[in-house]
Design a protein around this motif. Sequence first.
Motif, short mmCIF file in Angstrom:
data_model
loop_
_atom_site.label_atom_id
_atom_site.label_comp_id
_atom_site.label_asym_id
_atom_site.label_seq_id
_atom_site.Cartn_x
_atom_site.Cartn_y
_atom_site.Cartn_z
N LEU A 49 35.09 39.73 23.67
CA LEU A 49 36.42 39.30 24.09
C LEU A 49 37.15 40.39 24.88
O LEU A 49 37.78 40.12 25.90
N ILE A 50 37.04 41.62 24.42
CA ILE A 50 37.68 42.72 25.14
C ILE A 50 37.03 42.89 26.52
O ILE A 50 37.72 43.06 27.53
N GLY A 51 35.71 42.83 26.57
CA GLY A 51 35.01 42.95 27.85
C GLY A 51 35.36 41.82 28.80
O GLY A 51 35.58 42.03 30.00
N ALA A 52 35.43 40.60 28.29
CA ALA A 52 35.76 39.46 29.14
C ALA A 52 37.19 39.56 29.67
O ALA A 52 37.45 39.26 30.84
N ALA A 53 38.11 40.01 28.82
CA ALA A 53 39.49 40.18 29.28
C ALA A 53 39.58 41.25 30.36
O ALA A 53 40.31 41.10 31.34
N THR A 54 38.82 42.32 30.21
CA THR A 54 38.83 43.39 31.20
C THR A 54 38.24 42.91 32.52
O THR A 54 38.80 43.18 33.59
N VAL A 55 37.15 42.18 32.47
CA VAL A 55 36.54 41.65 33.68
C VAL A 55 37.49 40.66 34.36
O VAL A 55 37.64 40.66 35.59
N GLN A 56 38.12 39.82 33.58
CA GLN A 56 39.06 38.84 34.14
C GLN A 56 40.21 39.54 34.84
O GLN A 56 40.55 39.21 35.98
N LEU A 57 40.80 40.52 34.20
CA LEU A 57 41.91 41.26 34.80
C LEU A 57 41.44 41.99 36.05
O LEU A 57 42.13 41.99 37.08
N GLY A 58 40.28 42.60 35.99
CA GLY A 58 39.75 43.32 37.15
C GLY A 58 39.50 42.40 38.33
O GLY A 58 39.81 42.74 39.47
N SER A 59 38.95 41.22 38.07
CA SER A 59 38.69 40.29 39.17
C SER A 59 39.98 39.76 39.77
O SER A 59 40.07 39.59 40.99
N ILE A 60 40.98 39.52 38.95
CA ILE A 60 42.27 39.07 39.47
C ILE A 60 42.88 40.17 40.34
O ILE A 60 43.36 39.90 41.46
N MET A 61 42.88 41.39 39.85
CA MET A 61 43.48 42.49 40.60
C MET A 61 42.71 42.75 41.90
O MET A 61 43.31 43.01 42.93
N PHE A 62 41.40 42.66 41.87
CA PHE A 62 40.60 42.85 43.08
C PHE A 62 40.92 41.78 44.12
O PHE A 62 41.11 42.07 45.29
N THR A 63 41.01 40.53 43.67
CA THR A 63 41.30 39.43 44.58
C THR A 63 42.68 39.58 45.21
O THR A 63 42.85 39.42 46.42
N ILE A 64 43.66 39.91 44.39
CA ILE A 64 45.03 40.06 44.90
C ILE A 64 45.11 41.25 45.85
O ILE A 64 45.70 41.16 46.93
N SER A 65 44.51 42.37 45.49
CA SER A 65 44.59 43.54 46.36
C SER A 65 43.80 43.34 47.66
O SER A 65 44.21 43.81 48.71
N ALA A 66 42.70 42.61 47.61
CA ALA A 66 41.94 42.32 48.83
C ALA A 66 42.75 41.43 49.76
O ALA A 66 42.67 41.55 50.99
N TYR A 67 43.55 40.55 49.19
CA TYR A 67 44.39 39.69 50.02
C TYR A 67 45.58 40.47 50.60
O TYR A 67 45.90 40.33 51.77
N LEU A 68 46.20 41.31 49.78
CA LEU A 68 47.38 42.03 50.24
C LEU A 68 47.02 43.17 51.19
O LEU A 68 47.82 43.52 52.06
N PHE A 69 45.85 43.78 51.01
CA PHE A 69 45.45 44.92 51.84
C PHE A 69 44.10 44.63 52.49
O PHE A 69 43.06 45.19 52.09
N PRO A 70 44.06 43.77 53.49
CA PRO A 70 42.77 43.43 54.13
C PRO A 70 42.18 44.62 54.87
O PRO A 70 42.89 45.54 55.27
N LYS A 71 40.87 44.59 55.07
CA LYS A 71 40.16 45.70 55.72
C LYS A 71 40.08 45.55 57.23
O LYS A 71 39.25 46.16 57.86
N THR A 72 40.95 44.76 57.81
CA THR A 72 40.89 44.54 59.27
C THR A 72 41.40 45.69 60.07
O THR A 72 42.10 46.52 59.75
#
Length: 115
Positions: free
Chosen positions: A92-115
């Motif tokens: 459960l702790i691992g799944a929560a960490t992965v979930q939070l990490g994937s959300i933060m990665f998705t949001i940061s990739a959208y807000l700070f694109p590599k273009t």
Amino acid sequence: MSDADESAQRVDDVELDYRQGKIIEEAQANSIKANDALRKMMTEEILPLFKTINKYVLLIVGIAMAIDFCLVFTGLANADQRLINSNVIMTLIGAATVQLGSIMFTISAYLFPKT
């Protein structure tokens, strides 16, 4: 071409440039509006979905723990037969960490694109 024709052509070119600039500005404004709408949707629909899913997972774990305690304390199950053990907690702790990490990665990739 006469001077009048060249002058008229320059006026037409300037007018065309002006219209193209307006079209570009309008497209940029529409893009900003679309981004705002997407952010609003993320805030209003997606994040509450994650909260709801996590609440149900915690509820299920709580019910399983209650059943676990009842089985162990009534003597129907031994301590080594528990439903909620250290593996479940670590998962459960691992799944929560992965979930939070994937959300933060998705949001940061959208807000700070590599273009």
